[in-house]
Design a protein around this motif. Sequence first.
Motif, PDB file in Angstrom:
ATOM      1  N   UNK A  23       0.804  -1.217   0.000  1.00 54.99           N
ATOM      2  CA  UNK A  23       0.000   0.000   0.000  1.00 54.99           C
ATOM      3  C   UNK A  23       0.844   1.277   0.000  1.00 54.99           C
ATOM      4  N   UNK A  24       1.937   1.270   0.754  1.00 55.77           N
ATOM      5  CA  UNK A  24       2.777   2.466   0.839  1.00 55.77           C
ATOM      6  C   UNK A  24       3.938   2.437  -0.143  1.00 55.77           C
ATOM      7  N   UNK A  25       4.218   1.247  -0.711  1.00 51.31           N
ATOM      8  CA  UNK A  25       5.285   1.083  -1.705  1.00 51.31           C
ATOM      9  C   UNK A  25       6.632   1.587  -1.180  1.00 51.31           C
ATOM     10  N   UNK A  26       6.970   1.167   0.019  1.00 52.75           N
ATOM     11  CA  UNK A  26       8.226   1.594   0.632  1.00 52.75           C
ATOM     12  C   UNK A  26       9.378   0.716   0.164  1.00 52.75           C
ATOM     13  N   UNK A  27      10.569   1.278   0.241  1.00 50.01           N
ATOM     14  CA  UNK A  27      11.767   0.510  -0.058  1.00 50.01           C
ATOM     15  C   UNK A  27      12.027  -0.495   1.054  1.00 50.01           C
ATOM     16  N   UNK A  28      12.839  -1.483   0.742  1.00 51.21           N
ATOM     17  CA  UNK A  28      13.117  -2.538   1.722  1.00 51.21           C
ATOM     18  C   UNK A  28      13.752  -1.973   2.986  1.00 51.21           C
ATOM     19  N   UNK A  29      14.571  -0.931   2.846  1.00 49.67           N
ATOM     20  CA  UNK A  29      15.249  -0.361   4.010  1.00 49.67           C
ATOM     21  C   UNK A  29      14.289   0.394   4.925  1.00 49.67           C
ATOM     22  N   UNK A  30      13.126   0.788   4.405  1.00 49.78           N
ATOM     23  CA  UNK A  30      12.161   1.540   5.207  1.00 49.78           C
ATOM     24  C   UNK A  30      11.067   0.660   5.800  1.00 49.78           C
ATOM     25  N   UNK A  31      10.965  -0.570   5.326  1.00 48.29           N
ATOM     26  CA  UNK A  31       9.940  -1.481   5.833  1.00 48.29           C
ATOM     27  C   UNK A  31      10.272  -1.869   7.270  1.00 48.29           C
ATOM     28  N   UNK A  32       9.291  -1.782   8.131  1.00 45.07           N
ATOM     29  CA  UNK A  32       9.483  -2.156   9.530  1.00 45.07           C
ATOM     30  C   UNK A  32       9.726  -0.988  10.454  1.00 45.07           C
ATOM     31  N   UNK A  33       9.868   0.214   9.905  1.00 45.56           N
ATOM     32  CA  UNK A  33      10.096   1.376  10.758  1.00 45.56           C
ATOM     33  C   UNK A  33       8.794   1.801  11.438  1.00 45.56           C
ATOM     34  N   UNK A  34       8.942   2.538  12.520  1.00 46.04           N
ATOM     35  CA  UNK A  34       7.782   2.981  13.284  1.00 46.04           C
ATOM     36  C   UNK A  34       6.862   3.829  12.412  1.00 46.04           C
ATOM     37  N   UNK A  35       5.585   3.472  12.316  1.00 46.07           N
ATOM     38  CA  UNK A  35       4.663   4.276  11.506  1.00 46.07           C
ATOM     39  C   UNK A  35       4.234   5.529  12.253  1.00 46.07           C
ATOM     40  N   UNK A  36       3.822   6.509  11.495  1.00 40.07           N
ATOM     41  CA  UNK A  36       3.188   7.663  12.120  1.00 40.07           C
ATOM     42  C   UNK A  36       1.819   7.232  12.624  1.00 40.07           C
ATOM     43  N   UNK A  37       1.192   8.085  13.405  1.00 37.19           N
ATOM     44  CA  UNK A  37      -0.108   7.715  13.956  1.00 37.19           C
ATOM     45  C   UNK A  37      -1.160   7.584  12.854  1.00 37.19           C
ATOM     46  N   UNK A  38      -1.000   8.356  11.766  1.00 31.19           N
ATOM     47  CA  UNK A  38      -1.923   8.238  10.643  1.00 31.19           C
ATOM     48  C   UNK A  38      -1.700   6.925   9.898  1.00 31.19           C
ATOM     49  N   UNK A  39      -0.433   6.560   9.683  1.00 30.13           N
ATOM     50  CA  UNK A  39      -0.139   5.281   9.037  1.00 30.13           C
ATOM     51  C   UNK A  39      -0.619   4.116   9.900  1.00 30.13           C
TER      52      UNK A  39
END
Length: 252
Positions: A23-39
């Motif tokens: 859904x967010x189409x994040x890179x592999x290095x960004x997957x797993x990071x703390x989401x914002x409250x909206x995310x």
Amino acid sequence: SLTASLVLSTKELKHFHRFQRQELHLNACDVGKLPSIMEYTDFLAWREARRTNRTQSDFDPFALADELSAHLNSPTIEKQNCGFLQPLAEICKHRLHPGTSIQATRCPVCTVNDYVAYLEAIEAELETAGEAQRKSPKNGGYYDEILLAWSAAKLCCVKLLFQVEESAAAELRWTLQHPDFVLADGTMSAKMALEEYWEQFDHASDADLIGIEEHECARNVHFAEETNFDSGRGECYFWQKSPRYEPGRYAV
């Protein structure tokens, strides 16, 4: 960097990783990071939608159609509510107030509860990080990251509460304009969301007051005339691991 494990269980993490990729189409290095409250709330809505899609086969469409038909064709309800129907939230399926001004996929109660759950998880980690920093002041970077995440989440929560308060006022105006309208059972209004939110603070205040009264009755503190109330040494001088700590200098 902060990870999503601060606010999500191990079971939910794998689903969150899939949500970030699909859904967010994040890179592999960004997957797993703390989401914002909206995310975070978007992820909960995404998870609920997937659960609903998986269980659609368990519903009887003919029974549902009959139920809706009986409801819509009921002359008593049409006459009593002047033809107005209460909408359903897209995700949580709770009945909404007809006068709500919030356009969301979840009802106000569920949305506020999601925000509170996120904040509580961040606050718990913030307290833990604060204790670790007091023991080892050199390792304050992690605490600063948690504090920034908490500040951003708290600001979003304040904005949400402002929107919910505006929606509650809109609901009240609508109710005054339609005094004969009868809300369906289980309606999740903005007013209910605010009441549940502030109720937790009322309970906390009562508990704090009881504790203070018991403490004051248990002991009285008296200060000698020569007591010096001026500011003394800095807090860092108390920490043995602080570079400013001098063993024995302030010993009595």
